[in-house]
Design an enzyme around this catalytic site. Structure first.
Site, PDB file in Angstrom:
ATOM      1  CG  PHE A 145      23.782  33.212  -7.665  1.00 11.33           C
ATOM      2  CD1 PHE A 145      22.406  33.193  -7.759  1.00 11.33           C
ATOM      3  CD2 PHE A 145      24.514  32.359  -8.465  1.00 11.33           C
ATOM      4  CE1 PHE A 145      21.766  32.341  -8.645  1.00 11.33           C
ATOM      5  CE2 PHE A 145      23.889  31.498  -9.356  1.00 11.33           C
ATOM      6  CZ  PHE A 145      22.507  31.501  -9.451  1.00 11.33           C
ATOM      7  CE  LYS A 200      24.804  20.783 -12.669  1.00  7.18           C
ATOM      8  NZ  LYS A 200      25.656  20.959 -11.494  1.00  7.18           N
ATOM      9  CG  ASP A 230      16.760  18.937 -13.428  1.00 10.44           C
ATOM     10  OD1 ASP A 230      17.647  18.369 -14.091  1.00 10.44           O
ATOM     11  OD2 ASP A 230      16.890  20.083 -12.976  1.00 10.44           O
ATOM     12  CE1 TYR A 271      20.595  26.508 -38.932  1.00 14.65           C
ATOM     13  CE2 TYR A 271      18.742  25.232 -39.753  1.00 14.65           C
ATOM     14  CZ  TYR A 271      19.229  26.277 -39.011  1.00 14.65           C
ATOM     15  OH  TYR A 271      18.369  27.104 -38.342  1.00 14.65           O
ATOM     16  NE  ARG A 328      24.238  27.682  -5.369  1.00 14.09           N
ATOM     17  CZ  ARG A 328      23.909  27.817  -6.653  1.00 14.09           C
ATOM     18  NH1 ARG A 328      23.742  26.790  -7.422  1.00 14.09           N
ATOM     19  NH2 ARG A 328      23.710  29.004  -7.169  1.00 14.09           N
ATOM     20  CG  PHE A 374      18.945  24.411  -9.988  1.00 10.26           C
ATOM     21  CD1 PHE A 374      19.945  24.217  -9.039  1.00 10.26           C
ATOM     22  CD2 PHE A 374      19.286  25.017 -11.182  1.00 10.26           C
ATOM     23  CE1 PHE A 374      21.248  24.623  -9.289  1.00 10.26           C
ATOM     24  CE2 PHE A 374      20.586  25.420 -11.442  1.00 10.26           C
ATOM     25  CZ  PHE A 374      21.573  25.228 -10.490  1.00 10.26           C
ATOM     26  CB  THR A 375      19.354  29.223  -9.065  1.00  7.44           C
ATOM     27  OG1 THR A 375      20.233  28.423  -9.858  1.00  7.44           O
ATOM     28  CG2 THR A 375      19.847  29.240  -7.626  1.00  7.44           C
TER      29      THR A 375
HETATM   30  N1  F0G Z   1      19.057  21.529 -13.114  1.00  9.33           N
HETATM   31  C1  F0G Z   1      19.968  21.225 -12.184  1.00  9.33           C
HETATM   32  C2  F0G Z   1      19.643  20.235 -11.128  1.00  9.33           C
HETATM   33  C3  F0G Z   1      21.228  21.852 -12.203  1.00  9.33           C
HETATM   34  O1  F0G Z   1      22.113  21.536 -11.277  1.00  9.33           O
HETATM   35  C4  F0G Z   1      21.520  22.781 -13.221  1.00  9.33           C
HETATM   36  C5  F0G Z   1      22.793  23.471 -13.269  1.00  9.33           C
HETATM   37  C6  F0G Z   1      20.537  23.058 -14.186  1.00  9.33           C
HETATM   38  C7  F0G Z   1      19.318  22.404 -14.093  1.00  9.33           C
HETATM   39  C8  F0G Z   1      20.771  24.048 -15.273  1.00  9.33           C
HETATM   40  O2  F0G Z   1      21.634  23.487 -16.203  1.00  9.33           O
HETATM   41  O3  F0G Z   1      23.687  24.938 -16.141  1.00  9.33           O
HETATM   42  O4  F0G Z   1      23.197  23.449 -18.088  1.00  9.33           O
HETATM   43  O5  F0G Z   1      21.858  25.472 -17.683  1.00  9.33           O
HETATM   44  N2  F0G Z   1      23.613  23.518 -12.313  1.00  9.33           N
HETATM   45  C9  F0G Z   1      24.912  24.169 -12.370  1.00  9.33           C
HETATM   46  C10 F0G Z   1      25.601  24.093 -11.026  1.00  9.33           C
HETATM   47  C11 F0G Z   1      24.886  25.553 -12.892  1.00  9.33           C
HETATM   48  O6  F0G Z   1      26.696  24.627 -10.925  1.00  9.33           O
HETATM   49  O7  F0G Z   1      25.085  23.483 -10.098  1.00  9.33           O
HETATM   50  P1  F0G Z   1      22.651  24.385 -17.073  1.00  9.33           P
END
Ligand code: F0G
Length: 482
Positions: free
Chosen positions: A455, A266, A223, A80, A389, A132-133
């Site tokens: 989405f 990623k 980021d 832990y 997208r 980003f979303t």
């Molecule tokens: N920032 C970027 C540029 C991303 O592309 C993503 C995720 C995140 C933050 C969030 O990271 O998924 O680990 O919580 N992109 C994924 C995609 C979901 O399919 O493009 P996460």
């Protein structure tokens, strides 16, 4: 990879790895594909893997891992608090990014939650090259807002600008003048800018952004989720960086950033995430949220196995042969589609091949979601799962009006080291067939529409029986082929 030439002169991306573990794929017949997309409410997120041949939904958490990553996972130290595994990851972060403080989090959006909770006060602005979303959702949840300052060229789907993810310095200065530096929570630069087609920013642009931030005392956050692609493009396209090592470019980008966060789904080809900084003040501000939302400071919601895989994965990201693979496969696909006249985002970026739905199905109005319709159609045409997208990925405004996206894209992600070139050729073939039959594609309309991040769960229906007609045309052209 770039060093190997073919005698016959073909520009073929050559894999610098071999495949040692495989997973069998299934390609259901077109009749089943029509049923499956209906069951999924025309939302590719809701399709089941058993119905999918090529999963090009995302590169997140689905990149192929290396033998060394898998081996490291077997030696994880489970505890832990105070695990050796965490220390190894922290040391790797220090070595690569030269940042003293590391906070672990279970994925990228968890970092965004921590940053928004810790740094965004109600009414504050976050300036970014492009949103980003999940980032935007966390900032607006804290009653902050997002200002997009990408260069105008960034929204031009067809361009030869090498760095469409650049921030417009003039726009940044105007924003600061208008609102005052004290009302800007932070400036966020997104590497490999996701929503405009995985487009990079240049190191020069980052230097200029940092200078403005420094002059006005504004925090600069990177980021780094798609850093691998951005690093490749800086080395490939920026004259001044041609002879720099990937490690060196990473170090410079890191020096320019006050905070770096990443999705290790990623970056590092595993599953997890984290934030790092040299600022003790920022570290202390964010630290308490980690223990509240993620877990103790030495695991942050991640399994120790994944942490070991990230440590090795980050090191492997410093290898040009490794980070070349995605962008070069994408460039191959973009080039082949362009030859056939299919409208794609240019120049080829990272993350995936992006099809310009606004032009592919220019007869479908934005109110009927052209990119969503194209995603459903491509699944029917080939069992290929892409991601919308466009407008479906946006949120309605406070009055409930639709916010039309700047660009309507169908993203065909290229998870790293996963597909062979013949599979990519198959995807190209089905896209080309669909393009020749594009007039058969019609729009979609919502039947279930969640308020936040619609989405992910939203369900839609076709505005007519176009999907059945598309499948019938497929049978006519392909006979009894799958
Ligand atoms: N920032 C970027 C540029 C991303 O592309 C993503 C995720 C995140 C933050 C969030 O990271 O998924 O680990 O919580 N992109 C994924 C995609 C979901 O399919 O493009 P996460």
């Amino acid at each position: 990879m770039s060093k190997v030439k073919f005698y016959h002169g073909g520009n073929i991306p050559l894999e610098m790895h071999k495949v040692r573990i495989v997973q069998k794929l299934n390609l259901p017949p077109v009749e089943r594909r029509v049923e499956a997309i209906k069951e999924a409410g025309n939302n590719t997120f809701l399709l089941k893997n058993s119905d999918i041949f090529m999963d090009m939904l995302t590169d997140s958490g689905v990149n192929a891992m290396s033998d060394n990553q898998l081996a490291a996972m077997m030696q994880a130290d489970d505890s832990y608090a105070g695990s050796e595994t965490f220390t190894r990851l922290e040391n790797k972060i220090r070595e690569i990014f030269d940042k003293r403080f590391f906070l672990p989090a279970h994925q990228g959006r968890a970092c965004e939650n921590i940053l928004a909770q810790g740094l965004v006060k109600p009414g504050a602005i976050v300036a970014t090259n492009y949103h980003f979303t999940t980032t935007k959702a966390h900032i607006t949840l804290q009653s902050g807002s997002v200002e997009e300052l990408v260069i105008d060229e960034g929204l031009n789907v067809n361009s030869n600008h090498p760095f469409k993810g650049n921030m417009d310095i003039e726009k940044l200065n105007v924003l600061i003048e208008k609102h005052g530096a004290e009302n800007i929570a932070f400036v966020r630069l997104e590497a490999g800018t996701n929503l405009i087609g995985g487009q990079p920013f240049s190191l020069q642009n980052m230097r200029e952004v940092q200078k403005v931030c420094k002059d006005f005392g504004i925090i600069l956050i990177l980021d780094a989720s798609l850093l691998a692609d951005n690093l490749y493009f800086i080395k490939e396209r920026e004259e001044a960086c041609k002879d720099m090592s990937i490690r060196k470019i990473t170090r410079i980008m890191s020096e320019l950033s006050d905070v770096i966060y990443f999705s290790a789904r990623k970056l590092g080809c595993a599953r997890g995430g984290g934030l790092c900084t040299n600022s003790e003040e920022i570290y202390l501000k964010l630290r308490e949220y980690i223990t509240l939302y993620e877990g103790f400071l030495t695991y942050g919601g991640m399994s120790v196995r994944e942490m070991e895989a990230i440590t090795v994965g980050l090191e492997e990201t410093m290898d040009e042969d490794m980070i070349n693979q995605g962008p070069r496969f994408i460039a191959y696909m973009v080039e082949k589609l362009q030859e056939k006249g299919v409208p794609v985002v240019t120049p080829a970026g990272g993350l995936g091949c992006h099809i310009d739905a606004m032009s592919f199905v220019d007869h479908i109005p934005q109110s009927q979601y052209p990119a969503g319709a194209l995603a459903a159609a491509l699944y029917i045409a080939g069992g290929v799962r892409g991601m919308e997208r466009g407008t479906i990925s946006e949120q309605r405004d406070e009055q409930g009006n639709e916010v039309f996206a700047n660009v309507e894209l169908l993203r065909l992600a290229m998870p790293r080291r996963v597909f062979t070139l013949s599979q990519v050729e198959y995807a190209i073939d089905r896209v080309v067939w669909l393009y020749e039959n594009r007039k058969l594609i019609e729009g979609l309309t919502f039947v279930e529409e969640p308020k936040v991040l619609r989405f992910f769960f939203g369900k839609l229906t076709a505005v007519s029986d176009w999907q059945t007609r598309l499948a019938a045309k497929f049978r006519e052209d392909f006979g009894d082929s799958l």
